[in-house]
Design a protein around this motif. Structure first.
Motif, short mmCIF file in Angstrom:
data_model
loop_
_atom_site.label_atom_id
_atom_site.label_comp_id
_atom_site.label_asym_id
_atom_site.label_seq_id
_atom_site.Cartn_x
_atom_site.Cartn_y
_atom_site.Cartn_z
N PRO A 6 50.57 14.49 -15.25
CA PRO A 6 51.07 15.84 -14.98
C PRO A 6 52.33 15.81 -14.13
N CYS A 7 53.27 16.64 -14.49
CA CYS A 7 54.49 16.77 -13.71
C CYS A 7 54.13 17.26 -12.31
N PRO A 8 54.62 16.59 -11.27
CA PRO A 8 54.28 16.99 -9.90
C PRO A 8 54.80 18.37 -9.54
N ARG A 9 55.73 18.87 -10.34
CA ARG A 9 56.36 20.16 -10.03
C ARG A 9 55.62 21.30 -10.71
N GLU A 17 57.47 6.88 -20.01
CA GLU A 17 58.45 6.16 -20.81
C GLU A 17 59.39 7.10 -21.54
N ASN A 18 60.63 6.69 -21.67
CA ASN A 18 61.65 7.50 -22.34
C ASN A 18 61.81 8.85 -21.67
N ASN A 19 61.63 8.87 -20.39
CA ASN A 19 61.74 10.14 -19.66
C ASN A 19 62.73 9.93 -18.52
N GLU A 20 63.93 10.43 -18.71
CA GLU A 20 64.96 10.20 -17.69
C GLU A 20 64.76 11.09 -16.47
N PHE A 21 63.84 12.03 -16.58
CA PHE A 21 63.62 12.95 -15.47
C PHE A 21 62.37 12.59 -14.67
N ARG A 22 61.77 11.45 -15.02
CA ARG A 22 60.55 11.07 -14.31
C ARG A 22 60.78 11.00 -12.83
N PRO A 23 59.83 11.32 -12.00
CA PRO A 23 58.46 11.63 -12.41
C PRO A 23 58.26 13.08 -12.82
N PHE A 24 59.32 13.76 -13.19
CA PHE A 24 59.19 15.16 -13.57
C PHE A 24 59.25 15.29 -15.09
N CYS A 25 58.93 16.47 -15.60
CA CYS A 25 58.86 16.66 -17.04
C CYS A 25 60.23 17.03 -17.59
N SER A 26 61.09 17.57 -16.76
CA SER A 26 62.37 18.04 -17.28
C SER A 26 63.41 18.04 -16.17
N ILE A 32 64.74 21.36 -9.23
CA ILE A 32 64.02 22.24 -8.30
C ILE A 32 63.49 21.43 -7.14
N ASP A 33 62.91 20.27 -7.47
CA ASP A 33 62.33 19.46 -6.41
C ASP A 33 63.40 18.91 -5.49
N LEU A 34 64.47 18.41 -6.07
CA LEU A 34 65.55 17.87 -5.25
C LEU A 34 66.18 18.98 -4.41
N GLY A 35 66.32 20.16 -5.00
CA GLY A 35 66.90 21.28 -4.27
C GLY A 35 66.04 21.68 -3.08
N ALA A 36 64.74 21.71 -3.29
CA ALA A 36 63.84 22.06 -2.20
C ALA A 36 63.93 21.03 -1.09
N TRP A 37 64.01 19.80 -1.50
CA TRP A 37 64.10 18.72 -0.52
C TRP A 37 65.40 18.84 0.27
N ALA A 38 66.49 19.12 -0.43
CA ALA A 38 67.79 19.23 0.23
C ALA A 38 67.79 20.41 1.20
#
Ligand SMILES: [Zn+2]
Length: 55
Positions: A6-9, A17-26, A32-38
Motif C-alpha cells: 500500500p502507498c504510504p500516502r 518494481e518499475n515504479n519511479e515514484f516508490r515508495p509512493f503510487c504516483s 504531497i509527501d515531500l511537500g509536507a516534509w519540506a
C-alpha cells in the motif's frame, strides 16, 4: 508474483518494481509527501534579535 504494497500516502496498492515514484503510487503522492516534509522543515525558529549582554 509481483510485490505490491500500500502507498504510504493514500493506501492505494502499488508495486515496487518499475515504479519511479516508490515508495509512493504516483508522482502526486510523492510530491504531497515531500511537500509536507519540506513545510515542516521550514518551521525553524528564527533568532533575529540576539540577547544583549550589558556588563
Ligand atoms: Zn498514493
Amino acid at each position: 508474483m509481483p510485490k505490491s504494497f500500500p502507498c504510504p500516502r493514500c493506501g492505494e496498492a502499488t508495486t515496487w518494481e518499475n515504479n519511479e515514484f516508490r515508495p509512493f503510487c504516483s508522482d502526486r503522492c510523492k510530491l504531497i509527501d515531500l511537500g509536507a516534509w519540506a513545510n515542516e522543515d521550514y518551521k525553524l525558529p528564527t533568532e533575529d534579535s540576539p540577547p544583549e549582554e550589558d556588563s
